[in-house]
Every structure is written in C-alpha cells, then in structure tokens.
Design a protein around this motif. Structure first.
Motif, PDB file in Angstrom:
ATOM      1  N   ILE A  69      75.616  82.063  -7.267  1.00  0.00           N
ATOM      2  CA  ILE A  69      75.361  81.462  -8.580  1.00  0.00           C
ATOM      3  C   ILE A  69      75.038  82.543  -9.608  1.00  0.00           C
ATOM      4  N   ILE A  70      74.233  83.524  -9.227  1.00  0.00           N
ATOM      5  CA  ILE A  70      73.864  84.599 -10.161  1.00  0.00           C
ATOM      6  C   ILE A  70      75.108  85.352 -10.623  1.00  0.00           C
ATOM      7  N   THR A  82      75.258  79.424 -19.203  1.00  0.00           N
ATOM      8  CA  THR A  82      75.422  80.505 -18.226  1.00  0.00           C
ATOM      9  C   THR A  82      74.139  81.308 -18.046  1.00  0.00           C
ATOM     10  N   LEU A  83      73.391  81.528 -19.135  1.00  0.00           N
ATOM     11  CA  LEU A  83      72.121  82.249 -18.998  1.00  0.00           C
ATOM     12  C   LEU A  83      71.119  81.415 -18.214  1.00  0.00           C
ATOM     13  N   VAL A 106      72.300  82.395 -28.539  1.00  0.00           N
ATOM     14  CA  VAL A 106      72.207  81.566 -27.338  1.00  0.00           C
ATOM     15  C   VAL A 106      71.721  80.176 -27.730  1.00  0.00           C
ATOM     16  N   GLY A 107      72.454  79.152 -27.334  1.00  0.00           N
ATOM     17  CA  GLY A 107      72.057  77.781 -27.602  1.00  0.00           C
ATOM     18  C   GLY A 107      72.924  77.100 -28.634  1.00  0.00           C
ATOM     19  N   ALA A 108      73.344  75.859 -28.323  1.00  0.00           N
ATOM     20  CA  ALA A 108      74.145  75.074 -29.264  1.00  0.00           C
ATOM     21  C   ALA A 108      73.281  74.524 -30.391  1.00  0.00           C
ATOM     22  N   GLY A 156      80.363  84.280 -16.206  1.00  0.00           N
ATOM     23  CA  GLY A 156      80.559  83.238 -17.199  1.00  0.00           C
ATOM     24  C   GLY A 156      79.992  83.619 -18.553  1.00  0.00           C
ATOM     25  N   PHE A 157      78.828  84.267 -18.555  1.00  0.00           N
ATOM     26  CA  PHE A 157      78.206  84.719 -19.806  1.00  0.00           C
ATOM     27  C   PHE A 157      79.105  85.724 -20.520  1.00  0.00           C
TER      28      PHE A 157
END
Length: 468
Positions: free
Chosen positions: A121-122, A296-297, A84-86, A128-129
């Motif tokens: 949204i959830i 997404t998270l 998770v994370g760029a 999306g995740f």
C-alpha cells in the motif's frame, strides 16, 4: 455605486461549501456522516483480519486503526494544505476495492501477511501521488454524458450493499433475510421518509441520523443490538505505529495494490465530479489534482497507523445530495469524530450499536439519492444528439454486470477482477472510451463540442475557489 456594492457583497458572500455552522449543528451533521459510513470503514478489516489469521483482538485493533486513518484522510481532503485536498465535503475511508487482493496477499500469513499488505500500500500510494498531476488531466474526458452515467452507476452499485445490510449483513447467519431483519429495514426506511416529509429546517437535514437513532431504539427490545461490544471495549486506545511489524515489500503484492490504486483514483475522480455538481462547485482539474493528492497521501500515511488504502465514500455523496448541507467543515467535523472514535474504542462501539438492518433501511434512501443525482445530470447531457444515448446504454449495461451477475467474470484472472468486479470502474472506462470514439475521434461539431462538459460549464465559478 450600487453596482460596486453588489459586487462587494457577492465577493464577501461565502460559497455554501466554505460556510461554517453553529457548533451543535456542525457536530450532529458530522455525526450523521460518520453513521452513514461507519459500516463501510470497519467492514474491510473485519474481512481481512480473520482471512490473514489475526485474532479477534487484533481484528478489533485493525478496525479502530481504520477509523483513525479514515479521519486523517478526511481532514486532508476537506481542509487540506498546499495543493493537497479537494476542499469539498468529501469523506474518505478504507476502500473496498482492495479487499480481494489484500486477502489473496496475506491469507493465513498472520502478522507477516499484514506487513506485506502495508508495504504494498505504501509503495502504490507514493506512486499514485507522483502520477496525480498527469491523472487529473483526464478530467476533460468527463462531460455530462460520462459523469451522469458514472454517478448513476455509483448509486446503483451501492444499493446491493444496502440490501445486504437490510437482510442482516452476514449471509451465513440463521436469520439472514428473515422477516424480522427486513421488517426493521422497512421500518427505518419509512421513518426516514416520514421525517424528511414532516420536519423542517435543520431537523429535516439530520433525518437520516434521527432515523438511525429511532430504528436502533426500536431494535433494542427486539434483541437486535449487540451490547457486548461496549462491555469489551476500552476507554482509551491508540493505534501504535507498526503494531504488526515493519512493512515488507514483495513485487507481486506491490503490482496488485498499484492496480487497486488506479481503480481508486478513477472512482475518486468520478466521485469528485459528482460531488462538485451536487454542491454547485464543479470540480476542475486543480480540484481533482488536490483531491487525488489527498487520497494518495492519506493512503501512504494509513499503514503507518495500521490502516488500509483510503478513497472516497460515495454513500456520503448521497447524504450531501439529500440533506443539502454542503459545508466541507461539517465533513471535517466528521473526520474529527472518526479520529476520536479511533482513539476511544468504547465510543466507537456505541456507533456500532446500530443494527445493520437499520443501516440498510436508511442506506436505500441514501444510495438512491446518488442514482437520482446521476439521472439529473444525464438530463443535461444532450442524449438526443449524436450517439450519447448509445454511450449511456452501453456503459450502464456493462456497469451493471457485477451487480446483476456477480459470478459473470469468475473465469477471468484474479488480478483482472480488481477492475471487472467494480461496476463503477468498468462503466466509467466504457463511457470514457465510447465518448472518445463517438464524440472526439474524426468528428466535427460533435454533441460533446456543442454541449460543454460539466467542468467547462463551471470553470469560471470553480476557478476562484480552487486557488489554495
């Protein structure tokens, strides 16, 4: 031996993205990022809150929650964990793409409207995740002719925001577009340019922050700052989970927010590719996958603390391009500041003292820097080969429609406007489709094949950094 030593030094030398700065520089550079994106974070709750029928107090609560959740999303993006994370200097905050559908979902429904928005949204964020690994594979369809076009459109699309701020931000106000407001924006614009020219080293890097401070100081005796925000703000405040009640789930609302999520993922992909080129660490498939997971998270967590969908903030890409400060830990410091602002309303109100015309003057420089980076990328796109120049012409032309003619799509269905009203999204889609049509389908030795994509060029460099 000499070769071995030089190789060892190269391995020990950190990429600028992974470097840490001294604490003071880390804080001030992070604060500059917060100042650049603050208005963009609080604007959506300022619009959605009154539209759904919330009181001024509840709307202020939404604003604080948006700051808090933007900080969490930014930390997920810059520091990350697992895949998770760029791990790029990437700022996340409330997405403008969701404002129109959220207003349509919750209009005049009060707490129930907010609960339905949060539920949608959830669900959209979780979906999306799940889709992230598949969506990230589209990166190979983003060669320089596409990324350069999208980066240019990002900058150009943001400039009207700066122009609106420069006029005062509220088109219904009596002084909107007044000489006073535009004059203040022009003064800040000149101050920022002068500071960039005259200062050196670290002081030059925080020229935007210094310009905002100088502009605000000048605005105080002109009665352009609102001190009421500080008087009414509390010292401590926590965005209580589910303050507006448990999330509610409605099919129509979920579908609308799923469309918004796809738009956000498309824009974030383009933003990561743009930032990767600017910081000289091209974003490969794994980087984009991690970045989209963080998006997404962060968006899935955000409603728990009464925040909205989060995505990349392109204006901060301009700040990175302009200051040359590429450390992701600087942006992580900005994420920490956002969390503190969300927990301390009085501190948040101090940032809010910056008048919008002052922010607009600095924004012209920031957003123009993004467009300039896009033009720089297009210079490497082999426009003289094949139909690349035509791809750029068509994509930029379509992408400029929402900017040049905001009412152009007024007769289209409201759900379609989520995509069509975003010049970044429409321009990106057109560029990708035309690149496929002209450079991939049924052609050999295309311009794209002769000119490697930005991702392919940097894969050897980016791959070691992408191991998490």
């Amino acid at each position: 031996m000499a070769v071995h030593n030089s190789t060892a030094e190269a391995e020990d030398r950190k990429h600028p993205v992974d470097e840490t700065l001294p604490p003071f520089k880390m804080f001030t550079s992070g604060l500059q990022h917060v100042a650049a994106m603050y208005a963009g974070v609080v604007a959506p709750p300022m619009i959605v809150g009154p539209a759904v029928g919330l009181s001024a107090k509840d709307t202020a609560f939404l604003m604080g929650a948006s700051l808090f959740t933007a900080g969490i999303a930014t930390l997920l993006q810059t520091l990350g964990f697992w895949r998770v994370g760029a791990r790029l200097p990437f700022v996340n905050g409330v997405s403008f793409a969701g404002v129109t559908p959220m207003v349509a979902i919750g209009r005049d429904r009060g707490y129930d409207g907010i609960a339905v928005i949060f539920g949608a949204i959830i669900v959209a964020s979780v979906l999306g995740f799940v889709l992230t690994p598949y969506f990230s594979k589209l990166v190979r369809f983003f060669p320089p002719v596409v990324t350069g076009t999208v980066i240019t459109l990002i900058g150009v699309s943001l400039l009207p925001v700066a122009f609106n701020w420069s006029q005062g931000g509220n088109s219904t106000a009596d002084d909107y577009g007044s000489m006073k407001n535009i004059g203040m924006a022009a003064l800040t614009f000149v101050i920022v340019l002068a500071l960039r020219k005259l200062l050196r080293g670290f002081m030059q890097q925080i020229a935007i922050l210094l310009g905002l401070v100088a502009g605000t100081v000048v605005a105080v005796p002109l009665d352009m700052t609102n001190l009421d925000a500080i008087k009414d703000a509390g010292i401590v405040g926590f965005p209580t989970p589910f303050h507006f009640g448990a999330p509610q789930f409605e099919i129509a609302a979920i579908v609308s927010m799923c469309i918004v999520m796809l738009v956000c993922m498309t824009e974030s992909t383009a933003d990561m590719l743009a930032l990767g080129r600017i910081v000289d660490r091209p974003a490969d498939e794994r980087t984009i996958e991690g970045g989209l997971r963080a998006d997404t998270l962060g968006s899935a967590i955000s409603p728990l603390f009464n925040g909205f969908m989060c995505s990349a903030f392109a204006q901060n890409i301009g700040l990175v391009a302009m200051t040359k400060v590429r450390s992701r830990f600087v942006v992580a410091a900005g994420g920490g500041i956002l969390i503190l602002l969300g927990l301390c309303p009085v501190a948040a109100s101090v940032i809010a003292l910056v008048p919008l015309p002052v922010l607009g003057g600095a924004g012209i420089v920031l957003f123009g820097s993004v467009a300039a980076s896009g033009i720089q990328t297009l210079a490497t796109a082999a426009l003289e080969k094949g139909e690349n120049a035509l791809i750029v012409a068509a994509a930029v032309g379509i992408g400029l429609i929402p900017i040049a003619a905001p009412e152009f799509y007024h007769a289209f269905p409201e759900d379609a406007l989520v995509v069509l009203d975003s010049g970044i999204s429409t321009g990106c889609i057109v560029a990708i489709v035309l690149n496929l049509a002209f450079n991939h389908l049924g052609k050999r030795g295309s311009a794209t094949e002769e000119e490697p994509s930005s991702v392919e060029k940097g894969a050897a460099v980016a791959e070691p950094a992408a191991v998490h």
